[in-house]
Design an enzyme around this catalytic site. Structure first.
Site, PDB file in Angstrom:
ATOM      1  N   LYS A 229      20.709  -1.497   2.248  1.00 19.59           N
ATOM      2  CA  LYS A 229      20.737  -2.959   2.081  1.00 19.59           C
ATOM      3  C   LYS A 229      21.625  -3.598   3.143  1.00 19.59           C
ATOM      4  O   LYS A 229      22.586  -2.986   3.603  1.00 19.59           O
ATOM      5  CB  LYS A 229      21.270  -3.317   0.681  1.00 19.59           C
ATOM      6  CG  LYS A 229      20.640  -2.496  -0.438  1.00 19.59           C
ATOM      7  CD  LYS A 229      21.061  -2.938  -1.825  1.00 19.59           C
ATOM      8  CE  LYS A 229      20.593  -1.932  -2.872  1.00 19.59           C
ATOM      9  NZ  LYS A 229      21.499  -0.761  -3.008  1.00 19.59           N
TER      10      LYS A 229
ATOM     11  N   ASP B  25      19.263   5.348  -3.231  1.00 15.23           N
ATOM     12  CA  ASP B  25      19.585   3.930  -3.098  1.00 15.23           C
ATOM     13  C   ASP B  25      21.022   3.767  -2.610  1.00 15.23           C
ATOM     14  O   ASP B  25      21.968   4.061  -3.341  1.00 15.23           O
ATOM     15  CB  ASP B  25      19.421   3.232  -4.458  1.00 15.23           C
ATOM     16  CG  ASP B  25      19.676   1.733  -4.370  1.00 15.23           C
ATOM     17  OD1 ASP B  25      18.745   1.010  -3.977  1.00 15.23           O
ATOM     18  OD2 ASP B  25      20.810   1.301  -4.662  1.00 15.23           O
TER      19      ASP B  25
ATOM     20  N   GLY C 186      20.980   6.087  -7.739  1.00 18.84           N
ATOM     21  CA  GLY C 186      21.937   5.092  -7.244  1.00 18.84           C
ATOM     22  C   GLY C 186      23.205   5.781  -6.776  1.00 18.84           C
ATOM     23  O   GLY C 186      23.582   6.830  -7.295  1.00 18.84           O
TER      24      GLY C 186
ATOM     25  N   TYR D 102      28.256  -0.057   0.209  1.00 20.67           N
ATOM     26  CA  TYR D 102      28.771   1.087  -0.554  1.00 20.67           C
ATOM     27  C   TYR D 102      29.651   1.999   0.298  1.00 20.67           C
ATOM     28  O   TYR D 102      30.372   2.845  -0.237  1.00 20.67           O
ATOM     29  CB  TYR D 102      27.628   1.909  -1.177  1.00 20.67           C
ATOM     30  CG  TYR D 102      26.687   1.126  -2.072  1.00 20.67           C
ATOM     31  CD1 TYR D 102      27.000  -0.162  -2.505  1.00 20.67           C
ATOM     32  CD2 TYR D 102      25.495   1.680  -2.504  1.00 20.67           C
ATOM     33  CE1 TYR D 102      26.129  -0.886  -3.306  1.00 20.67           C
ATOM     34  CE2 TYR D 102      24.620   0.968  -3.317  1.00 20.67           C
ATOM     35  CZ  TYR D 102      24.942  -0.319  -3.708  1.00 20.67           C
ATOM     36  OH  TYR D 102      24.084  -1.022  -4.508  1.00 20.67           O
TER      37      TYR D 102
ATOM     38  N   LEU E 291      11.645   6.428 -10.221  1.00 22.32           N
ATOM     39  CA  LEU E 291      13.032   6.617 -10.676  1.00 22.32           C
ATOM     40  C   LEU E 291      13.866   7.112  -9.499  1.00 22.32           C
ATOM     41  O   LEU E 291      13.581   8.171  -8.935  1.00 22.32           O
ATOM     42  CB  LEU E 291      13.076   7.640 -11.821  1.00 22.32           C
ATOM     43  CG  LEU E 291      14.455   7.974 -12.385  1.00 22.32           C
ATOM     44  CD1 LEU E 291      15.137   6.745 -12.985  1.00 22.32           C
ATOM     45  CD2 LEU E 291      14.345   9.061 -13.463  1.00 22.32           C
ATOM     46  N   GLY E 292      14.869   6.342  -9.134  1.00 23.20           N
ATOM     47  CA  GLY E 292      15.678   6.675  -7.965  1.00 23.20           C
ATOM     48  C   GLY E 292      17.129   6.938  -8.327  1.00 23.20           C
ATOM     49  O   GLY E 292      17.565   6.638  -9.444  1.00 23.20           O
TER      50      GLY E 292
ATOM     51  N   GLY F 124       0.808  -1.216   0.000  1.00 17.82           N
ATOM     52  CA  GLY F 124       0.000   0.000   0.000  1.00 17.82           C
ATOM     53  C   GLY F 124       0.841   1.265   0.000  1.00 17.82           C
ATOM     54  O   GLY F 124       0.342   2.355  -0.274  1.00 17.82           O
TER      55      GLY F 124
ATOM     56  N   HIS G 272      20.603  -7.777   0.428  1.00 16.56           N
ATOM     57  CA  HIS G 272      21.371  -7.421  -0.767  1.00 16.56           C
ATOM     58  C   HIS G 272      21.583  -8.618  -1.712  1.00 16.56           C
ATOM     59  O   HIS G 272      21.606  -8.456  -2.934  1.00 16.56           O
ATOM     60  CB  HIS G 272      22.727  -6.859  -0.323  1.00 16.56           C
ATOM     61  CG  HIS G 272      23.350  -5.907  -1.285  1.00 16.56           C
ATOM     62  ND1 HIS G 272      24.099  -4.824  -0.896  1.00 16.56           N
ATOM     63  CD2 HIS G 272      23.349  -5.870  -2.638  1.00 16.56           C
ATOM     64  CE1 HIS G 272      24.524  -4.170  -1.960  1.00 16.56           C
ATOM     65  NE2 HIS G 272      24.092  -4.784  -3.031  1.00 16.56           N
TER      66      HIS G 272
ATOM     67  N   PRO H  92       9.217   6.330  -5.236  1.00 12.72           N
ATOM     68  CA  PRO H  92       9.536   7.053  -6.467  1.00 12.72           C
ATOM     69  C   PRO H  92      10.004   6.064  -7.541  1.00 12.72           C
ATOM     70  O   PRO H  92      10.883   5.242  -7.286  1.00 12.72           O
ATOM     71  CB  PRO H  92      10.655   8.001  -6.035  1.00 12.72           C
ATOM     72  CG  PRO H  92      10.376   8.247  -4.581  1.00 12.72           C
ATOM     73  CD  PRO H  92       9.900   6.911  -4.064  1.00 12.72           C
TER      74      PRO H  92
HETATM   75  N1  LIG Z   1      21.550  -4.500  -5.658  1.00 11.94           N
HETATM   76  C1  LIG Z   1      22.696  -4.648  -6.271  1.00 11.94           C
HETATM   77  O1  LIG Z   1      23.336  -5.693  -6.171  1.00 11.94           O
HETATM   78  C2  LIG Z   1      23.225  -3.524  -7.119  1.00 11.94           C
HETATM   79  C3  LIG Z   1      24.283  -3.744  -8.012  1.00 11.94           C
HETATM   80  C4  LIG Z   1      24.723  -2.695  -8.801  1.00 11.94           C
HETATM   81  C5  LIG Z   1      24.142  -1.460  -8.693  1.00 11.94           C
HETATM   82  N2  LIG Z   1      23.114  -1.234  -7.798  1.00 11.94           N
HETATM   83  C6  LIG Z   1      22.486   0.112  -7.646  1.00 11.94           C
HETATM   84  O2  LIG Z   1      22.073   0.567  -8.909  1.00 11.94           O
HETATM   85  C7  LIG Z   1      22.649   1.841  -9.162  1.00 11.94           C
HETATM   86  C8  LIG Z   1      22.829   2.064 -10.644  1.00 11.94           C
HETATM   87  O3  LIG Z   1      23.647   1.072 -11.219  1.00 11.94           O
HETATM   88  P1  LIG Z   1      25.134   1.352 -11.712  1.00 11.94           P
HETATM   89  O4  LIG Z   1      25.626   2.540 -11.007  1.00 11.94           O
HETATM   90  O5  LIG Z   1      25.901   0.121 -11.597  1.00 11.94           O
HETATM   91  O6  LIG Z   1      24.970   1.582 -13.281  1.00 11.94           O
HETATM   92  P2  LIG Z   1      24.146   2.593 -14.228  1.00 11.94           P
HETATM   93  O7  LIG Z   1      23.275   3.490 -13.427  1.00 11.94           O
HETATM   94  O8  LIG Z   1      23.558   1.748 -15.274  1.00 11.94           O
HETATM   95  O9  LIG Z   1      25.310   3.417 -14.921  1.00 11.94           O
HETATM   96  C9  LIG Z   1      26.132   4.307 -14.227  1.00 11.94           C
HETATM   97  C10 LIG Z   1      27.275   4.687 -15.148  1.00 11.94           C
HETATM   98  O10 LIG Z   1      26.764   5.219 -16.351  1.00 11.94           O
HETATM   99  C11 LIG Z   1      27.247   6.549 -16.579  1.00 11.94           C
HETATM  100  N3  LIG Z   1      26.090   7.341 -17.000  1.00 11.94           N
HETATM  101  C12 LIG Z   1      25.018   7.678 -16.257  1.00 11.94           C
HETATM  102  N4  LIG Z   1      24.114   8.356 -16.975  1.00 11.94           N
HETATM  103  C13 LIG Z   1      24.623   8.483 -18.219  1.00 11.94           C
HETATM  104  C14 LIG Z   1      24.153   9.089 -19.402  1.00 11.94           C
HETATM  105  N5  LIG Z   1      22.970   9.713 -19.438  1.00 11.94           N
HETATM  106  N6  LIG Z   1      24.945   9.033 -20.492  1.00 11.94           N
HETATM  107  C15 LIG Z   1      26.132   8.408 -20.451  1.00 11.94           C
HETATM  108  N7  LIG Z   1      26.630   7.800 -19.346  1.00 11.94           N
HETATM  109  C16 LIG Z   1      25.882   7.833 -18.232  1.00 11.94           C
HETATM  110  C17 LIG Z   1      27.813   7.010 -15.272  1.00 11.94           C
HETATM  111  O11 LIG Z   1      28.970   7.805 -15.508  1.00 11.94           O
HETATM  112  P3  LIG Z   1      29.018   9.348 -15.036  1.00 11.94           P
HETATM  113  O12 LIG Z   1      29.049   9.301 -13.536  1.00 11.94           O
HETATM  114  O13 LIG Z   1      30.274   9.838 -15.645  1.00 11.94           O
HETATM  115  O14 LIG Z   1      27.779   9.999 -15.573  1.00 11.94           O
HETATM  116  C18 LIG Z   1      28.184   5.733 -14.559  1.00 11.94           C
HETATM  117  O15 LIG Z   1      29.479   5.340 -14.880  1.00 11.94           O
HETATM  118  C19 LIG Z   1      23.946   1.791  -8.348  1.00 11.94           C
HETATM  119  O16 LIG Z   1      24.521   3.059  -8.153  1.00 11.94           O
HETATM  120  C20 LIG Z   1      23.446   1.149  -7.090  1.00 11.94           C
HETATM  121  O17 LIG Z   1      22.751   2.108  -6.300  1.00 11.94           O
HETATM  122  C21 LIG Z   1      22.649  -2.261  -7.031  1.00 11.94           C
END
Ligand SMILES: NC(=O)c1ccc[n+]([C@@H]2O[C@H](COP(=O)([O-])OP(=O)(O)OC[C@H]3O[C@@H](n4cnc5c(N)ncnc54)[C@H](OP(=O)(O)O)[C@@H]3O)[C@@H](O)[C@H]2O)c1
Ligand SMILES: *[C@@H]1O[C@H](CO)[C@@H](O)[C@H](O)[C@H]1NC(C)=O
Ligand SMILES: *[C@@H]1O[C@H](CO)[C@@H](O)[C@H](O)[C@H]1NC(C)=O
Ligand SMILES: *[C@@H]1O[C@H](CO)[C@@H](O)[C@H](O)[C@H]1NC(C)=O
Length: 340
Positions: A110, A76, A50, A81, A47-48, A41, A143, A45
């Site tokens: 997490k 997130d 990371g 982290y 879009l969050g 319930g 996690h 958001p």
């Molecule tokens: N639960 C889990 O096990 C788990 C695992 C991995 C991640 N996560 C969470 O998910 C979040 C997002 O995943 P992620 O950080 O791995 O990958 P992502 O959000 O897919 O990509 C981030 C990367 O893409 C670049 N980027 C972002 N926006 C862009 C754009 N519009 N154009 C070009 N490049 C862009 C960023 O570089 P710049 O900084 O240079 O823009 C950064 O290097 C994490 O931060 C974390 O909070 C959770």
């Protein structure tokens, strides 16, 4: 209790929101955040922001301030982290100056795999609350389904490089889940969920849980759609939340011809199409950037949507291998990635 301002869709009268529905939450500063309704319930958001690997405390804080300014209200983070303290400082500062209200903010953290015993789950949650300077968390995720040897070592390994499990028994995540449920009863946490669980593990958890997981956060992007998992989760009213929605800034995804062509019709980038596509298939998203312009453009996806033809085009993109894994986890009894 979070209160919603429901924007009437058709008949002019607000209606009770149900699982998966997108609603507009009016923030105390007058801005509006698009949220998605969860099975308990509450809403989050859609879009969050990371926060993994955003660098040192200074760069984490700077990025978070940009994100809050751009409109992100879901943050997130995770014990893993190592950035809960600087995040807490920014949130505290924004809230004490009245620029941010706690009710508008949604904080996810997490519990990492070296905290899977009941006592250590609770310790991890209390540590997170202290570092984040909050008196409750909106969402805590387990996690990973795989528990490691309890201790301070985040990745305990044998000499051969394999991860040391907490136990060799399968499905041992049921024990930490009891503690997660206890944290809800104690009022430390509003909602609880999981991350990196496959379908079988989610099913096992659902049939044993007193408090159901509201969501499963998994890697997903146009090159890893996770369609079977998504379909299963949504049938059971467990929201899917995509991490690494840009495949970690993968150049081929950012330059993908299909995403680019759809983007040109809407004057959007391939990245924006990849993010909006998730929302249009009812998947919530956490995206990361350290760059102000990219933080803003990633959030600028609420003025358009993909039509059925465009959805079909993205759903036809050739799939690639999963990006995220843990070295040495393959021998763990709760390794999740043998099946979707
Ligand atoms: N639960 C889990 O096990 C788990 C695992 C991995 C991640 N996560 C969470 O998910 C979040 C997002 O995943 P992620 O950080 O791995 O990958 P992502 O959000 O897919 O990509 C981030 C990367 O893409 C670049 N980027 C972002 N926006 C862009 C754009 N519009 N154009 C070009 N490049 C862009 C960023 O570089 P710049 O900084 O240079 O823009 C950064 O290097 C994490 O931060 C974390 O909070 C959770
Ligand atoms: C933090 O990282 C940035 C970017 O890498 C660097 O310029 C800055 O000196 C670092 N600050 C501290 C306190 O280490
Ligand atoms: C590494 O050692 C552990 C403990 O002896 C064993 O269970 C595991 O299967 C080994 N890993 C590999 C890849 O052989
Ligand atoms: C979807 O949108 C594209 C252009 O944005 C258009 O060419 C196409 O006809 C639309 N399809 C449907 C089914 O509306």
């Amino acid at each position: 209790m979070i209160t919603f301002v429901l924007i009437p869709i058709s008949d002019g009268s607000p209606k009770r929101a149900h699982f998966g529905e997108l609603i507009d939450h009016r923030n105390s500063d007058g801005s509006v955040t698009r949220r998605v309704v969860m099975a308990d319930g509450r809403s989050l958001p859609v879009l969050g922001f990371g926060t993994w690997q955003l660098g040192n405390d200074t760069t984490v804080k700077r990025a978070l301030l940009h994100a809050l300014d751009a409109g992100y209200r879901l943050i997130d983070t995770a014990h893993l982290y190592g950035n809960e303290a600087p995040i807490g400082e920014v949130l505290r500062q924004r809230m004490s100056t009245g620029r941010l209200s706690r009710a508008d903010l949604f904080v996810t953290t997490k519990v990492w795999s070296n905290h899977h015993s009941k006592a250590r789950v609770m310790k991890s949650i209390r540590d997170s609350l202290r570092k984040l300077q909050l008196d409750y968390l909106d969402l805590v995720l387990l996690h990973y389904p795989a528990g490691f040897r309890d201790g301070t070592d985040l990745f305990p390994i044998y000499r051969n490089g394999s991860i040391i499990p907490r136990t060799w028994q399968k499905d041992s995540y049921l024990e930490p889940w009891r503690a997660m449920e206890e944290a809800v009863r104690l009022g430390l946490v509003r909602s609880i969920g999981v991350s990196n669980f496959n379908r079988r593990q989610t099913r096992k958890l659902l049939s044993n849980a007193k408090v159901r997981p509201v969501l499963n956060q998994v890697e997903s992007h146009p090159y890893l759609r996770q369609s079977k998992l998504r379909q299963y989760l949504h049938k059971r009213q467990v929201l899917m939340q995509a991490y690494a929605p840009l495949r970690r800034g993968d150049r081929s995804l950012l330059g993908d011809r299909t995403l680019g062509a759809i983007g040109r019709r809407h004057r959007k980038t391939a990245a924006q199409i990849a993010l909006r596509w998730q929302i249009d298939r009812s998947v919530a998203v956490v995206v990361k950037s350290s760059n102000r312009a990219r933080i803003r453009s990633n959030y600028n996806i609420f003025d358009f949507h993909l039509n059925q033809t465009e959805m079909r085009l993205v759903n036809g993109i050739r799939q690639k291998a999963r990006l995220y894994g843990i070295p040495g986890l393959e021998t763990h009894p709760d390794y999740p990635f043998n099946e979707e």
